[in-house]
Design a protein around this motif. Structure first.
Motif, PDB file in Angstrom:
ATOM      1  N   VAL A  15     -16.787  25.304 -39.951  1.00 55.22           N
ATOM      2  CA  VAL A  15     -17.103  24.886 -38.537  1.00 55.22           C
ATOM      3  C   VAL A  15     -16.635  26.038 -37.542  1.00 55.22           C
ATOM      4  CG1 VAL A  15     -16.729  23.155 -36.840  1.00 55.22           C
ATOM      5  CG2 VAL A  15     -17.128  22.475 -39.139  1.00 55.22           C
ATOM      6  N   ARG A  16     -17.515  26.449 -36.713  1.00 57.28           N
ATOM      7  CA  ARG A  16     -16.814  27.394 -35.891  1.00 57.28           C
ATOM      8  C   ARG A  16     -16.427  26.811 -34.363  1.00 57.28           C
ATOM      9  NH1 ARG A  16     -18.501  32.687 -35.165  1.00 57.28           N
ATOM     10  NH2 ARG A  16     -18.612  32.687 -37.303  1.00 57.28           N
ATOM     11  N   LEU A  17     -15.155  27.100 -34.191  1.00 58.48           N
ATOM     12  CA  LEU A  17     -14.503  26.327 -33.104  1.00 58.48           C
ATOM     13  C   LEU A  17     -14.659  27.513 -32.127  1.00 58.48           C
ATOM     14  CD1 LEU A  17     -11.354  24.698 -34.868  1.00 58.48           C
ATOM     15  CD2 LEU A  17     -13.492  23.773 -34.436  1.00 58.48           C
ATOM     16  N   GLU A  18     -14.914  26.951 -30.810  1.00 61.85           N
ATOM     17  CA  GLU A  18     -15.252  27.859 -29.856  1.00 61.85           C
ATOM     18  C   GLU A  18     -14.414  27.697 -28.281  1.00 61.85           C
ATOM     19  OE1 GLU A  18     -19.610  27.862 -29.370  1.00 61.85           O
ATOM     20  OE2 GLU A  18     -19.727  29.352 -30.826  1.00 61.85           O
ATOM     21  N   LYS A  19     -14.101  26.291 -28.398  1.00 68.36           N
ATOM     22  CA  LYS A  19     -13.331  25.748 -27.105  1.00 68.36           C
ATOM     23  C   LYS A  19     -12.289  24.747 -27.532  1.00 68.36           C
ATOM     24  CE  LYS A  19     -15.217  22.962 -24.330  1.00 68.36           C
ATOM     25  NZ  LYS A  19     -16.211  22.052 -23.480  1.00 68.36           N
ATOM     26  N   VAL A  20     -11.388  24.647 -26.825  1.00 67.99           N
ATOM     27  CA  VAL A  20     -10.046  23.683 -26.947  1.00 67.99           C
ATOM     28  C   VAL A  20     -10.553  22.360 -26.502  1.00 67.99           C
ATOM     29  CG1 VAL A  20      -8.501  25.654 -26.903  1.00 67.99           C
ATOM     30  CG2 VAL A  20      -8.986  24.598 -24.772  1.00 67.99           C
ATOM     31  N   ALA A  21     -10.016  21.475 -26.776  1.00 65.18           N
ATOM     32  CA  ALA A  21     -10.050  20.107 -26.491  1.00 65.18           C
ATOM     33  C   ALA A  21      -8.712  20.054 -25.241  1.00 65.18           C
ATOM     34  CB  ALA A  21      -9.853  18.992 -27.786  1.00 65.18           C
ATOM     35  N   ARG A  22      -9.289  19.303 -24.298  1.00 67.45           N
ATOM     36  CA  ARG A  22      -8.151  18.978 -23.250  1.00 67.45           C
ATOM     37  C   ARG A  22      -7.617  17.858 -23.642  1.00 67.45           C
ATOM     38  NH1 ARG A  22     -13.122  19.660 -18.921  1.00 67.45           N
ATOM     39  NH2 ARG A  22     -13.954  18.331 -20.739  1.00 67.45           N
ATOM     40  N   ILE A  23      -6.378  17.939 -23.648  1.00 68.67           N
ATOM     41  CA  ILE A  23      -5.326  16.969 -23.991  1.00 68.67           C
ATOM     42  C   ILE A  23      -4.604  16.178 -23.167  1.00 68.67           C
ATOM     43  CG2 ILE A  23      -3.736  16.230 -25.835  1.00 68.67           C
ATOM     44  CD1 ILE A  23      -4.574  18.544 -27.642  1.00 68.67           C
ATOM     45  N   ALA A  24      -4.646  14.751 -23.045  1.00 62.62           N
ATOM     46  CA  ALA A  24      -3.676  14.105 -22.133  1.00 62.62           C
ATOM     47  C   ALA A  24      -3.104  13.179 -23.030  1.00 62.62           C
ATOM     48  CB  ALA A  24      -4.467  13.610 -21.063  1.00 62.62           C
ATOM     49  N   VAL A  25      -1.861  12.601 -22.471  1.00 63.37           N
ATOM     50  CA  VAL A  25      -1.017  11.752 -23.186  1.00 63.37           C
ATOM     51  C   VAL A  25      -0.643  10.696 -21.928  1.00 63.37           C
ATOM     52  CG1 VAL A  25       0.969  10.841 -24.255  1.00 63.37           C
ATOM     53  CG2 VAL A  25       0.088  12.941 -24.892  1.00 63.37           C
TER      54      VAL A  25
ATOM     55  N   ASP B 145      -1.204  17.178 -20.754  1.00 66.99           N
ATOM     56  CA  ASP B 145      -0.899  16.605 -19.555  1.00 66.99           C
ATOM     57  C   ASP B 145      -0.514  15.361 -19.706  1.00 66.99           C
ATOM     58  OD1 ASP B 145      -1.562  18.883 -18.031  1.00 66.99           O
ATOM     59  OD2 ASP B 145      -3.564  18.282 -17.648  1.00 66.99           O
ATOM     60  N   LYS B 146       0.284  14.702 -18.879  1.00 74.14           N
ATOM     61  CA  LYS B 146       0.696  13.280 -18.748  1.00 74.14           C
ATOM     62  C   LYS B 146       0.084  12.563 -17.689  1.00 74.14           C
ATOM     63  CE  LYS B 146       5.388  14.279 -20.665  1.00 74.14           C
ATOM     64  NZ  LYS B 146       7.023  14.293 -20.467  1.00 74.14           N
ATOM     65  N   LEU B 147      -0.769  11.474 -18.199  1.00 69.59           N
ATOM     66  CA  LEU B 147      -1.340  10.601 -17.102  1.00 69.59           C
ATOM     67  C   LEU B 147      -0.723   9.242 -17.218  1.00 69.59           C
ATOM     68  CD1 LEU B 147      -5.009  11.431 -17.998  1.00 69.59           C
ATOM     69  CD2 LEU B 147      -3.546  12.748 -16.509  1.00 69.59           C
ATOM     70  N   TRP B 148      -0.888   8.291 -16.088  1.00 68.93           N
ATOM     71  CA  TRP B 148      -0.221   7.031 -15.983  1.00 68.93           C
ATOM     72  C   TRP B 148      -1.326   6.379 -15.146  1.00 68.93           C
ATOM     73  CZ3 TRP B 148       4.080   4.084 -13.513  1.00 68.93           C
ATOM     74  CH2 TRP B 148       4.146   2.780 -14.391  1.00 68.93           C
TER      75      TRP B 148
ATOM     76  N   GLU C  75      -3.521   7.948 -12.210  1.00 74.37           N
ATOM     77  CA  GLU C  75      -4.326   9.234 -12.624  1.00 74.37           C
ATOM     78  C   GLU C  75      -5.680   8.343 -13.131  1.00 74.37           C
ATOM     79  OE1 GLU C  75      -0.482  10.780 -12.169  1.00 74.37           O
ATOM     80  OE2 GLU C  75      -1.169   9.115 -13.439  1.00 74.37           O
ATOM     81  N   VAL C  76      -5.386   7.577 -13.892  1.00 76.84           N
ATOM     82  CA  VAL C  76      -6.619   6.684 -14.820  1.00 76.84           C
ATOM     83  C   VAL C  76      -7.425   5.891 -13.737  1.00 76.84           C
ATOM     84  CG1 VAL C  76      -7.221   4.850 -16.071  1.00 76.84           C
ATOM     85  CG2 VAL C  76      -5.333   6.154 -16.768  1.00 76.84           C
ATOM     86  N   LEU C  77      -6.859   5.393 -12.779  1.00 73.44           N
ATOM     87  CA  LEU C  77      -7.720   4.611 -11.848  1.00 73.44           C
ATOM     88  C   LEU C  77      -8.304   5.440 -10.701  1.00 73.44           C
ATOM     89  CD1 LEU C  77      -5.624   1.579 -10.949  1.00 73.44           C
ATOM     90  CD2 LEU C  77      -7.705   1.653 -12.522  1.00 73.44           C
ATOM     91  N   SER C  78      -7.887   6.838 -10.610  1.00 77.49           N
ATOM     92  CA  SER C  78      -8.537   7.812  -9.552  1.00 77.49           C
ATOM     93  C   SER C  78      -9.754   8.472 -10.377  1.00 77.49           C
ATOM     94  CB  SER C  78      -7.468   8.769  -9.109  1.00 77.49           C
ATOM     95  OG  SER C  78      -6.926   9.526 -10.121  1.00 77.49           O
ATOM     96  N   GLY C  79      -9.945   8.345 -11.686  1.00 81.69           N
ATOM     97  CA  GLY C  79     -11.000   8.960 -12.360  1.00 81.69           C
ATOM     98  C   GLY C  79     -10.664  10.342 -13.104  1.00 81.69           C
ATOM     99  N   LYS C  80      -9.372  10.634 -13.220  1.00 82.10           N
ATOM    100  CA  LYS C  80      -8.996  11.760 -13.672  1.00 82.10           C
ATOM    101  C   LYS C  80      -9.101  11.971 -15.248  1.00 82.10           C
ATOM    102  CE  LYS C  80      -5.787  13.286 -10.414  1.00 82.10           C
ATOM    103  NZ  LYS C  80      -4.389  13.766 -10.033  1.00 82.10           N
ATOM    104  N   LEU C  81      -9.412  10.669 -15.950  1.00 82.48           N
ATOM    105  CA  LEU C  81      -9.799  10.879 -17.581  1.00 82.48           C
ATOM    106  C   LEU C  81     -10.865  11.440 -17.764  1.00 82.48           C
ATOM    107  CD1 LEU C  81      -9.065   7.074 -18.839  1.00 82.48           C
ATOM    108  CD2 LEU C  81      -7.894   9.220 -19.029  1.00 82.48           C
ATOM    109  N   LYS C  82     -11.897  11.703 -16.965  1.00 87.85           N
ATOM    110  CA  LYS C  82     -13.272  12.514 -17.493  1.00 87.85           C
ATOM    111  C   LYS C  82     -12.681  13.860 -17.439  1.00 87.85           C
ATOM    112  CE  LYS C  82     -14.307  12.653 -12.265  1.00 87.85           C
ATOM    113  NZ  LYS C  82     -15.586  12.215 -11.399  1.00 87.85           N
ATOM    114  N   GLY C  83     -11.694  14.198 -16.931  1.00 88.73           N
ATOM    115  CA  GLY C  83     -11.226  15.724 -17.222  1.00 88.73           C
ATOM    116  C   GLY C  83     -11.024  15.984 -18.463  1.00 88.73           C
ATOM    117  N   TYR C  84     -10.686  15.262 -19.479  1.00 88.40           N
ATOM    118  CA  TYR C  84     -10.045  15.416 -20.732  1.00 88.40           C
ATOM    119  C   TYR C  84     -10.924  14.981 -21.773  1.00 88.40           C
ATOM    120  CZ  TYR C  84      -5.725  15.902 -17.860  1.00 88.40           C
ATOM    121  OH  TYR C  84      -4.921  16.175 -16.796  1.00 88.40           O
ATOM    122  N   ASP C  85     -10.893  15.887 -22.857  1.00 86.31           N
ATOM    123  CA  ASP C  85     -11.622  15.553 -24.235  1.00 86.31           C
ATOM    124  C   ASP C  85     -10.774  14.390 -25.175  1.00 86.31           C
ATOM    125  OD1 ASP C  85     -13.783  17.489 -23.692  1.00 86.31           O
ATOM    126  OD2 ASP C  85     -12.004  18.744 -23.844  1.00 86.31           O
ATOM    127  N   TRP C  86      -9.597  14.138 -24.968  1.00 83.99           N
ATOM    128  CA  TRP C  86      -8.901  13.623 -25.967  1.00 83.99           C
ATOM    129  C   TRP C  86      -7.475  13.028 -25.241  1.00 83.99           C
ATOM    130  CZ3 TRP C  86      -3.764  13.532 -28.274  1.00 83.99           C
ATOM    131  CH2 TRP C  86      -3.500  12.898 -29.291  1.00 83.99           C
TER     132      TRP C  86
END
Length: 203
Positions: free
Chosen positions: A111-121, A146-149, A152-163
């Motif tokens: 599997v060719r990996l070409e981009k990183v997953a954007r990670i949040a906790v 990044d750390k979210l609480w 951040e969740v209610l303001s729609g920032k989740l869509k900026g992350y892949d995981w």
């Protein structure tokens, strides 16, 4: 010569005919089976390599799910500094590895990996790092996240992350399993106040 050997030979021959330069290129292989001296640091190296807009081949089921990189002195130095085991492969060795990984009989793939997953906790600001094994792993592997609480969740920032990692969160509003034993402890009362204040703030 059995059919499997013939198939490997043909793959090597075709690779040479269509890309002879590949046989003169050195590759850096990071195996992920028992020979690996630091699996977590190895994942971190692969992640940061992708962050640098470079590709990585993930060899599924080949020696524990190894990573194949184009060689660079900087990458080799990083492996040495992090205590990560690696092997340098010449062109013919590399072609043999790919032939084995792509052989349908081996239950492997490339599997060719070409981009990183954007990670949040998902974690409250008062959480201690040793409360969450995933954060400890990410910190040790030196994988940025990044750390979210709630805000951040209610303001729609989740869509900026892949995981997103959730640390066994209970969203029912009930007290946690530690209430019976630690309900009057200062740290528990502080945690309760932070959660109640955030709930009141967000309505």
């Amino acid at each position: 010569m059995n059919n499997n050997r013939i198939k490997v030979f043909l793959i090597l021959l075709i690779s040479f005919l269509f890309n002879p330069a590949a046989f003169s290129q050195v590759k850096l292989l990071i195996p992920m089976e028992n020979t690996q001296t630091d699996h977590l640091k190895a994942y971190g190296i692969a992640y940061r390599h992708l962050l640098g807009n470079k590709e990585v081949d993930w060899l599924l089921n080949y020696r524990g799910g190894s990573f194949m990189f184009g060689y660079s002195a900087k990458l080799q130095e990083e492996c040495n500094a992090k205590g990560v085991y690696y092997e340098l492969l010449e062109g013919t060795q590399t072609a043999q590895v790919y032939a084995e990984a792509k052989d349908d009989k081996n239950n492997m793939d490339v599997v060719r990996l070409e981009k990183v997953a954007r990670i949040a906790v998902y974690v409250p600001p008062n959480a201690l790092p040793w409360d969450d094994a995933v954060q400890l792993v990410l910190e040790y592997a030196e994988i940025p996240y990044d750390k979210l609480w709630d805000e951040e969740v209610l303001s729609g920032k989740l869509k900026g992350y892949d995981w997103l990692h959730l640390h066994h969160e209970d969203f029912t509003g009930q007290f946690g399993k530690f209430f019976a034993t630690y309900g009057s402890a200062p740290w528990y009362l502080n945690q309760q106040k932070i959660n109640e204040d955030m709930a009141a703030k967000l309505g």
